[in-house]
Design a protein around this motif. Structure first.
Motif, PDB file in Angstrom:
ATOM      1  N   THR A  98      -7.587  31.900  -8.714  1.00 17.71           N
ATOM      2  CA  THR A  98      -8.401  30.622  -8.958  1.00 17.71           C
ATOM      3  C   THR A  98      -7.400  29.854  -9.611  1.00 17.71           C
ATOM      4  N   VAL A  99      -6.830  30.267 -10.845  1.00 16.86           N
ATOM      5  CA  VAL A  99      -5.929  29.587 -11.721  1.00 16.86           C
ATOM      6  C   VAL A  99      -4.803  29.154 -11.113  1.00 16.86           C
ATOM      7  N   PHE A 100      -3.894  29.768 -10.374  1.00 17.29           N
ATOM      8  CA  PHE A 100      -2.729  29.452 -10.112  1.00 17.29           C
ATOM      9  C   PHE A 100      -2.571  29.338  -8.441  1.00 17.29           C
ATOM     10  N   PHE A 101      -2.991  30.116  -7.626  1.00 17.60           N
ATOM     11  CA  PHE A 101      -2.785  30.148  -6.282  1.00 17.60           C
ATOM     12  C   PHE A 101      -3.573  28.933  -5.414  1.00 17.60           C
ATOM     13  N   VAL A 102      -4.898  28.456  -5.981  1.00 16.71           N
ATOM     14  CA  VAL A 102      -5.237  27.583  -5.158  1.00 16.71           C
ATOM     15  C   VAL A 102      -4.972  26.195  -5.440  1.00 16.71           C
ATOM     16  N   PRO A 103      -4.900  25.819  -6.881  1.00 18.35           N
ATOM     17  CA  PRO A 103      -4.091  24.634  -7.201  1.00 18.35           C
ATOM     18  C   PRO A 103      -2.956  24.230  -6.568  1.00 18.35           C
ATOM     19  N   GLY A 104      -2.182  25.527  -6.795  1.00 16.37           N
ATOM     20  CA  GLY A 104      -0.673  25.107  -6.365  1.00 16.37           C
ATOM     21  C   GLY A 104      -0.475  24.880  -4.745  1.00 16.37           C
ATOM     22  N   ILE A 105      -1.573  25.792  -3.958  1.00 17.72           N
ATOM     23  CA  ILE A 105      -1.235  25.627  -2.652  1.00 17.72           C
ATOM     24  C   ILE A 105      -1.905  24.328  -2.061  1.00 17.72           C
ATOM     25  N   ALA A 106      -2.899  24.023  -3.022  1.00 17.71           N
ATOM     26  CA  ALA A 106      -3.650  22.832  -2.431  1.00 17.71           C
ATOM     27  C   ALA A 106      -2.389  21.629  -2.692  1.00 17.71           C
ATOM     28  N   ALA A 107      -1.969  21.543  -3.934  1.00 18.78           N
ATOM     29  CA  ALA A 107      -0.955  20.476  -4.053  1.00 18.78           C
ATOM     30  C   ALA A 107       0.253  20.548  -2.974  1.00 18.78           C
TER      31      ALA A 107
END
Length: 222
Positions: A98-107
């Motif tokens: 939630t904190v790292f994977f989703v924002p990172g891949i979305a970016a």
């Protein structure tokens, strides 16, 4: 569609694409061998071959990301993780996703889309070599690979939720594992008797089970 079928469907998509992309290794090897022959035997090097090598390898690397995640094979610092209980593992995983994977891949998807769109708009060619080949098709792989990894990541988060509820990791689709290789090799060996074959297979199964207990999840036959 139940949760297990949903997970296996996404695992199947990631696995199919990863294995399809693996054939690029054959193309890459062929291109390298041909170029070595041309460069050192015929003294006729190809200017754009370096770009082609990079694109083949880069495409393979990116498209294999979701498959690797589906097999739980990405590098993990499991010094402490492997000793945790499944629910603790799942709690840690879902926070990190939630904190790292989703924002990172979305970016990655967002930036990759703009990156590829700009490349198509100007019909971009490589500037690494003279008269470099087009690269817009290669850059298109970036958002596609990101979307595939995001899809698999959603499946992994669902796995975490299931584990938090049940206390056990849900199963994964079975891929070629060491136990399959061991059984195949021993089955055709003329120098191993039946008793030694059983002992070797049991040891391989113990290793596989130990890995599963560290959070890989059980395997099921497709």
């Amino acid at each position: 569609m139940n949760v297990q079928r949903f997970l296996h469907t996404i695992d199947g998509i990631s696995t199919w694409i990863g294995k399809a992309a693996s054939w690029l290794i054959i193309a890459l090897m062929t291109v390298v061998c041909v170029e070595v022959f041309k460069r050192y035997i015929l003294n006729a090097p190809t200017a754009w071959i370096f770009d082609l090598d990079n694109m083949l390898y880069g495409t393979l690397f990116m498209l294999a990301g979701a498959y690797t995640l589906a097999q739980n094979a990405h590098v993990r610092g499991d010094f402490l993780y492997s000793s945790m209980r499944p629910r603790t593992q799942a709690s840690l995983d879902i926070v990190l996703y939630t904190v790292f994977f989703v924002p990172g891949i979305a970016a990655l998807i967002y930036a990759g889309y703009d990156y590829a769109a700009d490349s198509w708009r100007i019909a971009e060619h490589s500037t690494v070599t003279a008269e470099g080949p087009p690269v817009y098709h290669f850059k298109t792989v970036i958002p596609i690979a990101g979307a595939l990894v995001m899809l698999q990541g959603i499946a992994e988060m669902v796995r975490c939720v299931v584990c938090l509820k049940t206390g056990e990791w849900p199963s994964r689709l079975k891929d070629v594992a060491e136990i399959d290789v061991v059984e195949e090799q021993l089955a055709h060996s003329e120098y191993v008797d039946e008793e030694a074959r059983k002992v070797a297979i049991e040891r391989a199964q113990d290793i596989e089970e130990s890995a599963r207990q560290r959070g890989m999840g059980g395997d099921v036959q497709r």
